[in-house]
Design an enzyme around this catalytic site. Structure first.
Site, PDB file in Angstrom:
ATOM      1  N   GLU A 100       0.845  -1.202   0.000  1.00  0.00           N
ATOM      2  CA  GLU A 100       0.000   0.000   0.000  1.00  0.00           C
ATOM      3  C   GLU A 100       0.879   1.250   0.000  1.00  0.00           C
ATOM      4  OE1 GLU A 100      -2.403   1.638  -0.657  1.00  0.00           O
ATOM      5  OE2 GLU A 100      -4.204   1.130   0.419  1.00  0.00           O
ATOM      6  N   ASP A 101       0.337   2.350  -0.493  1.00  0.00           N
ATOM      7  CA  ASP A 101       1.088   3.606  -0.456  1.00  0.00           C
ATOM      8  C   ASP A 101       1.073   4.218   0.943  1.00  0.00           C
ATOM      9  OD1 ASP A 101      -1.646   4.226  -0.571  1.00  0.00           O
ATOM     10  OD2 ASP A 101      -1.446   5.728  -2.142  1.00  0.00           O
ATOM     11  N   ASP A 104      -3.719   5.407   6.562  1.00  0.00           N
ATOM     12  CA  ASP A 104      -4.164   6.641   7.208  1.00  0.00           C
ATOM     13  C   ASP A 104      -5.077   6.242   8.379  1.00  0.00           C
ATOM     14  OD1 ASP A 104      -4.677   9.383   7.546  1.00  0.00           O
ATOM     15  OD2 ASP A 104      -6.240   9.412   6.054  1.00  0.00           O
ATOM     16  N   PHE A 153      -1.315  15.870   5.034  1.00  0.00           N
ATOM     17  CA  PHE A 153      -1.575  15.365   3.692  1.00  0.00           C
ATOM     18  C   PHE A 153      -0.305  15.418   2.838  1.00  0.00           C
ATOM     19  CE2 PHE A 153      -3.135  15.257  -0.609  1.00  0.00           C
ATOM     20  CZ  PHE A 153      -4.057  14.222  -0.532  1.00  0.00           C
ATOM     21  N   ARG A 166       1.295  12.167  -8.739  1.00  0.00           N
ATOM     22  CA  ARG A 166       1.781  10.791  -8.582  1.00  0.00           C
ATOM     23  C   ARG A 166       3.177  10.625  -9.190  1.00  0.00           C
ATOM     24  NH1 ARG A 166      -2.587   7.702  -6.861  1.00  0.00           N
ATOM     25  NH2 ARG A 166      -4.632   8.152  -7.730  1.00  0.00           N
TER      26      ARG A 166
HETATM   27  P1  IMP Z   1      -7.430   4.829   5.028  1.00  0.00           P
HETATM   28  O1  IMP Z   1      -8.518   3.856   4.779  1.00  0.00           O
HETATM   29  O2  IMP Z   1      -7.910   6.052   5.762  1.00  0.00           O
HETATM   30  O3  IMP Z   1      -6.208   4.232   5.704  1.00  0.00           O
HETATM   31  O4  IMP Z   1      -7.049   5.429   3.622  1.00  0.00           O
HETATM   32  C1  IMP Z   1      -6.034   5.001   2.840  1.00  0.00           C
HETATM   33  C2  IMP Z   1      -6.113   5.669   1.483  1.00  0.00           C
HETATM   34  O5  IMP Z   1      -6.414   7.084   1.576  1.00  0.00           O
HETATM   35  C3  IMP Z   1      -4.760   5.597   0.825  1.00  0.00           C
HETATM   36  O6  IMP Z   1      -4.620   4.420   0.073  1.00  0.00           O
HETATM   37  C4  IMP Z   1      -4.725   6.854  -0.015  1.00  0.00           C
HETATM   38  O7  IMP Z   1      -5.293   6.585  -1.279  1.00  0.00           O
HETATM   39  C5  IMP Z   1      -5.598   7.844   0.717  1.00  0.00           C
HETATM   40  N1  IMP Z   1      -4.776   8.781   1.520  1.00  0.00           N
HETATM   41  C6  IMP Z   1      -4.739   8.862   2.867  1.00  0.00           C
HETATM   42  N2  IMP Z   1      -3.893   9.826   3.275  1.00  0.00           N
HETATM   43  C7  IMP Z   1      -3.382  10.388   2.151  1.00  0.00           C
HETATM   44  C8  IMP Z   1      -2.409  11.446   1.909  1.00  0.00           C
HETATM   45  O8  IMP Z   1      -1.844  12.085   2.815  1.00  0.00           O
HETATM   46  N3  IMP Z   1      -2.145  11.705   0.601  1.00  0.00           N
HETATM   47  C9  IMP Z   1      -2.718  11.046  -0.434  1.00  0.00           C
HETATM   48  N4  IMP Z   1      -3.613  10.058  -0.250  1.00  0.00           N
HETATM   49  C10 IMP Z   1      -3.942   9.733   1.020  1.00  0.00           C
END
Ligand code: IMP
Length: 178
Positions: A100-101, A104, A153, A166
Site C-alpha cells: 500500500e502507499d 491513514d 496530507f 503521482r
Molecule cells: P485509510 O482507509 O484512511 O487508511 O485510507 C487510505 C487511502 O487514503 C490511501 O490508500 C490513499 O489513497 C488515501 N490517503 C490517505 N492519506 C493520504 C495522503 O496524505 N495523501 C494522499 N492520499 C492519502
C-alpha cells in the site's frame, strides 16, 4: 515548493531517503520470506511506484499482482462496503504481502485484510510506504513500514492530490498553515 491546483506543497522526504529505506524493506522481506515465494498484492493506483522499487530490492523468487479497492454503499443502513477488484489468481496457501502507499485511518487496509483472509492464504502481512499512526481508527498490525509520519496530507511517489502529483519522485507535504 510545488503547486497542484489550489494547493502548495513543500519538500518532505527526498528521493534518496525513500529509495534507501525501500531497499532496507526489500532486504527484510528477502530474509523473512526465503523459500516462501511471496505474492505481492499491490493496491492501485497509489502503490505502483513503491511496489516497483520494492520488488527490485527483493532478491528471492517472488510474484506480483494488482488489485483495486472500491468503496460503495450498498444500502444506506449498511454503510460503506469494500470490494476487492481484479484478483485473478488464487491466494490459497500463498504468502501474501499487501503493498500500500499509505495507511491513514487503516479502515481500507482492515477491510482488505479481512476480504483476503477469507481466501485462506498461508500468511498475510502489510507493507506500506507511509503510515500515519495518529490517524489510525482501528487496530492494525503493519509489519513493513517505510516511514511513520504525522497526520498531514502528502503527495508524490505514487500518492496523489486530485489524481495529480503521482509522478513526483519525492514526497511533498501540505504545510500546517496552508
Ligand atoms: P485509510 O482507509 O484512511 O487508511 O485510507 C487510505 C487511502 O487514503 C490511501 O490508500 C490513499 O489513497 C488515501 N490517503 C490517505 N492519506 C493520504 C495522503 O496524505 N495523501 C494522499 N492520499 C492519502
Amino acid at each position: 515548493m510545488i503547486t497542484i491546483e489550489d494547493k502548495k506543497f513543500v519538500p518532505f522526504i527526498e528521493r534518496n531517503t525513500i529509495e534507501t529505506r525501500i531497499a532496507a524493506l526489500g532486504q527484510s522481506i528477502s530474509q523473512d520470506y526465503e523459500g516462501k515465494k511471496p505474492l505481492l498484492v499491490v493496491v492501485l493506483n497509489g502503490a505502483f511506484m513503491f511496489a516497483a522499487e520494492l520488488m527490485k530490492n527483493i532478491h528471492i523468487p517472488c510474484e506480483i499482482t494488482f488489485v483495486r479497492v472500491s468503496s460503495y454503499a450498498k444500502t444506506e443502513s449498511t454503510g460503506q462496503l469494500t470490494e476487492v477488484l481484479g484478483l485473478k489468481e488464487s491466494i490459497r496457501d500463498r504468502h501474501v504481502i499487501i503493498v500500500e502507499d499509505i495507511v491513514d485511518t487503516g479502515l481500507t487496509m482492515n477491510k482488505l485484510l479481512f476480504q483476503l483472509s477469507t481466501q485462506r492464504p498461508g500468511s498475510i502481512q502489510v507493507a506500506t510506504l507511509l503510515f500515519k499512526p495518529s490517524a489510525l481508527k482501528t487496530p492494525l498490525s503493519v509489519k513493513y513500514v517505510g516511514f511513520e509520519i504525522e497526520n498531514r496530507f502528502v503527495v508524490g511517489y505514487g500518492l496523489d492530490y486530485d489524481e495529480q502529483g503521482r509522478n513526483l519522485d519525492a514526497i511533498y507535504v501540505l504545510p500546517e498553515n496552508h
